[in-house]
Every structure is written in C-alpha cells, then in structure tokens.
Write an enzyme that holds these catalytic residues in place. Sequence first.
Site, PDB file in Angstrom:
ATOM      1  N   SER A 232       0.861  -1.190   0.000  1.00 44.35           N
ATOM      2  CA  SER A 232       0.000   0.000   0.000  1.00 44.35           C
ATOM      3  C   SER A 232       0.897   1.239   0.000  1.00 44.35           C
ATOM      4  O   SER A 232       2.048   1.179   0.453  1.00 44.35           O
ATOM      5  CB  SER A 232      -0.849  -0.012   1.273  1.00 44.35           C
ATOM      6  OG  SER A 232      -1.421   1.268   1.499  1.00 44.35           O
ATOM      7  N   TYR A 245      -2.435  -1.496  10.420  1.00 45.68           N
ATOM      8  CA  TYR A 245      -2.560  -1.759   8.971  1.00 45.68           C
ATOM      9  C   TYR A 245      -1.315  -1.237   8.249  1.00 45.68           C
ATOM     10  O   TYR A 245      -0.682  -1.953   7.472  1.00 45.68           O
ATOM     11  CB  TYR A 245      -3.816  -1.072   8.428  1.00 45.68           C
ATOM     12  CG  TYR A 245      -3.964  -1.164   6.930  1.00 45.68           C
ATOM     13  CD1 TYR A 245      -4.559  -2.283   6.331  1.00 45.68           C
ATOM     14  CD2 TYR A 245      -3.497  -0.145   6.092  1.00 45.68           C
ATOM     15  CE1 TYR A 245      -4.694  -2.361   4.942  1.00 45.68           C
ATOM     16  CE2 TYR A 245      -3.631  -0.227   4.713  1.00 45.68           C
ATOM     17  CZ  TYR A 245      -4.227  -1.341   4.144  1.00 45.68           C
ATOM     18  OH  TYR A 245      -4.350  -1.423   2.773  1.00 45.68           O
TER      19      TYR A 245
HETATM   20  N1  LIG Z   1      -8.514  -0.134  -1.750  1.00 42.00           N
HETATM   21  C1  LIG Z   1      -7.449   0.544  -1.364  1.00 42.00           C
HETATM   22  O1  LIG Z   1      -7.499   1.772  -1.222  1.00 42.00           O
HETATM   23  C2  LIG Z   1      -6.167  -0.164  -1.115  1.00 42.00           C
HETATM   24  C3  LIG Z   1      -5.009   0.593  -1.054  1.00 42.00           C
HETATM   25  C4  LIG Z   1      -3.802  -0.040  -0.805  1.00 42.00           C
HETATM   26  C5  LIG Z   1      -3.770  -1.411  -0.632  1.00 42.00           C
HETATM   27  N2  LIG Z   1      -4.917  -2.133  -0.709  1.00 42.00           N
HETATM   28  C6  LIG Z   1      -4.836  -3.582  -0.506  1.00 42.00           C
HETATM   29  O2  LIG Z   1      -5.459  -4.250  -1.577  1.00 42.00           O
HETATM   30  C7  LIG Z   1      -5.919  -5.528  -1.120  1.00 42.00           C
HETATM   31  C8  LIG Z   1      -7.349  -5.716  -1.558  1.00 42.00           C
HETATM   32  O3  LIG Z   1      -8.169  -4.788  -0.893  1.00 42.00           O
HETATM   33  P1  LIG Z   1      -9.484  -4.153  -1.549  1.00 42.00           P
HETATM   34  O4  LIG Z   1      -9.309  -2.708  -1.528  1.00 42.00           O
HETATM   35  O5  LIG Z   1      -9.801  -4.834  -2.809  1.00 42.00           O
HETATM   36  O6  LIG Z   1     -10.558  -4.482  -0.420  1.00 42.00           O
HETATM   37  P2  LIG Z   1     -11.789  -5.507  -0.411  1.00 42.00           P
HETATM   38  O7  LIG Z   1     -12.687  -5.265  -1.572  1.00 42.00           O
HETATM   39  O8  LIG Z   1     -12.342  -5.422   0.969  1.00 42.00           O
HETATM   40  O9  LIG Z   1     -11.098  -6.912  -0.638  1.00 42.00           O
HETATM   41  C9  LIG Z   1     -10.424  -7.578   0.386  1.00 42.00           C
HETATM   42  C10 LIG Z   1     -10.393  -9.042   0.036  1.00 42.00           C
HETATM   43  O10 LIG Z   1      -9.652  -9.737   1.027  1.00 42.00           O
HETATM   44  C11 LIG Z   1     -10.407 -10.868   1.428  1.00 42.00           C
HETATM   45  N3  LIG Z   1     -10.122 -11.211   2.808  1.00 42.00           N
HETATM   46  C12 LIG Z   1     -10.069 -10.390   3.877  1.00 42.00           C
HETATM   47  N4  LIG Z   1      -9.824 -11.108   4.987  1.00 42.00           N
HETATM   48  C13 LIG Z   1      -9.713 -12.389   4.617  1.00 42.00           C
HETATM   49  C14 LIG Z   1      -9.481 -13.608   5.291  1.00 42.00           C
HETATM   50  N5  LIG Z   1      -9.277 -13.653   6.625  1.00 42.00           N
HETATM   51  N6  LIG Z   1      -9.439 -14.758   4.591  1.00 42.00           N
HETATM   52  C15 LIG Z   1      -9.629 -14.737   3.265  1.00 42.00           C
HETATM   53  N7  LIG Z   1      -9.875 -13.635   2.538  1.00 42.00           N
HETATM   54  C16 LIG Z   1      -9.918 -12.476   3.216  1.00 42.00           C
HETATM   55  C17 LIG Z   1     -11.846 -10.469   1.256  1.00 42.00           C
HETATM   56  O11 LIG Z   1     -12.641 -11.620   1.152  1.00 42.00           O
HETATM   57  P3  LIG Z   1     -14.138 -11.637   1.769  1.00 42.00           P
HETATM   58  O12 LIG Z   1     -14.837 -10.459   1.131  1.00 42.00           O
HETATM   59  O13 LIG Z   1     -14.681 -12.942   1.342  1.00 42.00           O
HETATM   60  O14 LIG Z   1     -13.973 -11.465   3.244  1.00 42.00           O
HETATM   61  C18 LIG Z   1     -11.782  -9.662  -0.010  1.00 42.00           C
HETATM   62  O15 LIG Z   1     -11.870 -10.501  -1.130  1.00 42.00           O
HETATM   63  C19 LIG Z   1      -5.718  -5.519   0.393  1.00 42.00           C
HETATM   64  O16 LIG Z   1      -4.540  -6.220   0.710  1.00 42.00           O
HETATM   65  C20 LIG Z   1      -5.561  -4.063   0.727  1.00 42.00           C
HETATM   66  O17 LIG Z   1      -4.810  -3.843   1.896  1.00 42.00           O
HETATM   67  C21 LIG Z   1      -6.107  -1.545  -0.953  1.00 42.00           C
END
Ligand SMILES: NC(=O)c1ccc[n+]([C@@H]2O[C@H](COP(=O)([O-])OP(=O)(O)OC[C@H]3O[C@@H](n4cnc5c(N)ncnc54)[C@H](OP(=O)(O)O)[C@@H]3O)[C@@H](O)[C@H]2O)c1
Length: 342
Positions: A232, A245
């Site tokens: 991130s 985080y």
């Molecule tokens: N969006 C941003 O602004 C941003 C910025 C920087 C980095 N990121 C990173 O990008 C990645 C994806 O995030 P996103 O933004 O796409 O958020 P998101 O839509 O909430 O996706 C998160 C994913 O992780 C899965 N997950 C969470 N806890 C889990 C667990 N214990 N076991 C298995 N699966 C789990 C969720 O599955 P379920 O829905 O089935 O729980 C979901 O598919 C993350 O690592 C996040 O830190 C995001």
Amino acid sequence: MTGAAHRPAASRDRREPGRPDEDGEPNAEGGALGRGDPFPERATPCASRAADDHVTQEAMVSPQSVTYRKVPTSHRRVMGITLRPDWLGRKTIMDFSKATILVTGGNSGIGRGLAEALASRGAQVIITGRNPGTLKATLDANAGMHGYALDVTDAGSLKRFAAMVTERHPDLNAVIHNAGIMELEKVLEEPYDLDLVERTVATNLLAPIRLTAALLPHLRAKREAAVVTVSSGLAFVPRAEAMTYSATKAAIHSWTQGLRHELRGTDISVVEIAPPLVATDLTPGQSENPRAMPLGAFVSEAVELLCAPETPNEVLVQRVMPQRTAEQTGNFDKVFAMINPA
Ligand SMILES: NC(=O)c1ccc[n+]([C@@H]2O[C@H](COP(=O)([O-])OP(=O)(O)OC[C@H]3O[C@@H](n4cnc5c(N)ncnc54)[C@H](OP(=O)(O)O)[C@@H]3O)[C@@H](O)[C@H]2O)c1
C-alpha cells in the site's frame, strides 16, 4: 528466466527530455521523478491526477500538491555503495497472460479486478475468498475461473489449501497475495482493541508469509514462477488511525524485498503491487469516495505494468508515487501531514 537473458534489446536507449536516464536518474533536461515518467517503456498513459489534497480512508495524496525536485539518493554512490530505489529495478519475468495464477481475496475489489483482467488476457485464474456469495457471483461471471473458500488467517487451512490447490491445479505458477483488511483503531480507547491488531497482522502479514512457505516447493519446481504481494502507499507514509494496517504493509514491503533477494538464484520472480487509495469496500464508504482512484483505472494501469515486457519490482501507478517517493524526495513530513491532519 533471468532478466538479462530475455531483456528486449535497446529498451533503454530512447532517452527523452524529462525522462530518467538508464540509471534511473532524472536527465539533464530537467526531468524530475513525479513529473517525468519514471517508467519510460510503459505503454499506457498515466492515470488522471486528482486536484485536491484531502485525505480519506486508505489515504489520498495528490501528486500535484507535492513538489518533486529530485530524488536525492537515486542511484548515487555514497561511501562506495550504490543507492538505487528498489522500485527502479525491472526485469523480464514470466508472461502473466500465460500463467496459472492464484489470487487470494479474488472475490471482491482489487483482487477481483486483477483476477478478471488477467483472465481476460489469457491467464488461468484461481481465486479464494471467505464470502460464499461474492465468491459464487465472481465465478458465475467468469467462466473458466476456479474458486475456493478460504480464511487466510487459519494457518492449518492455509497449509491444507496449498496442498489441495497444487494437486488440483498442477500448472499453478503464480500467487497474488491480495487478501487484506483495514480497520481504524483507537489507541487511547480502553481497552485498546488488540483483537483488531492481531487479525490485521494475521491477515495482511502472516497469511502471505505462510502461504508462500506452503507453495514454495511447488513453485520452485516450475520453469518460471512469481510471488506477488500487495502492500500500500501507507507502507511508505503511515496513516496513524490505521497504524497496525500501515505497519503490516510496511512489513510486507520489507519482507518482499528480502524474499526477492533470497530467491534471486531461482526461477521465481517477486513483485510488489503498492496501490494508492482505490474505490473498493476495504473500509466503509470507500467505494463511493470521489477522491479514490476508480477501481477500473487502477486495475488497468497496474496490469499493464505487471504484464509489461519488463515487469518492475514494484507495480506503482502514478497516483501512489508521492507516497512511495516521499522519503527520497524529502517530502515525508508534508505527505505525513496530509494523510494525518492535526
Ligand atoms: N482499496 C485501497 O485503497 C487499497 C489501497 C492499498 C492497498 N490495498 C490492498 O489491496 C488488497 C485488496 O483490498 P481491496 O481494496 O480490494 O478491499 P476488499 O474489496 O475489501 O477486498 C479484500 C479481500 O480480502 C479478502 N479477505 C479479507 N480477509 C480475509 C481472510 N481472513 N481470509 C480470506 N480472505 C480475506 C476479502 O474476502 P471476503 O470479502 O470474502 O472477506 C476480499 O476478497 C488488500 O490487501 C488491501 O490492503 C487496498
């Protein structure tokens, strides 16, 4: 599949004003990182830049609000050591469009976006998630994609899953450790919610390490393979309200650098994707946040870099550059203050 053997000829010969030279240093015509394109070979134009400098949710920093003069330590020699930002490294690695790729958390947000974009380029994609509804919806919308329920915080399940998935999908040669959670924490609240801290570390840091360990023997047997982590912008400038985080993302960045070095003699490439604030459901309301980078724009810019003839060590869309280079450009305090208003 070492980089040197497959590197396209003369890809670094085209120097233009405002572009880094072959050493990654801004050239004489005044190119400065953040204004010139740090990736001269990239095929796509930069994503549009936001005009304001407010910060919400994951963190939003406008490139326009940070002045880039120079990256002071970029590829200079200091005390006999060549200093070169890791993100400037790039090499030819496996063709992701021909790979069999496991995407954790591929049932929503960035994970689903990456899974679908890579599948549409020809990759075989296997996804995991916890939520059976979104897992099914993703699989229903993507014929040929495989999916499995998996809670990545369960160490035993992770080990069993790795054995199962490599047996059922012997061609598996890449993993994208995308699953992650972000919850705001209140350190002054009594009691301080340590369950939140522990599940954040278990999901964002321990799970990618455990799953990599379980998959390594399988990946090592492949002619070419890749481990891709998702950090991130907050790995580089933390958001205080999400300090655990941010710490897990800084840790996964550091771990990824170590893994890349340790695997340098193998056919496994190690890549880090460091997203900026993207419109997903990572935190409540984030998908509606007008300041977040649209998911589609992020995914297409990131996948273009991931699938480039020479993949960068770090997949960095333009929007994340102010955070990624904050320390090197001397802007850390300014960017920290933008992310963490007084
Ligand atoms: N969006 C941003 O602004 C941003 C910025 C920087 C980095 N990121 C990173 O990008 C990645 C994806 O995030 P996103 O933004 O796409 O958020 P998101 O839509 O909430 O996706 C998160 C994913 O992780 C899965 N997950 C969470 N806890 C889990 C667990 N214990 N076991 C298995 N699966 C789990 C969720 O599955 P379920 O829905 O089935 O729980 C979901 O598919 C993350 O690592 C996040 O830190 C995001």
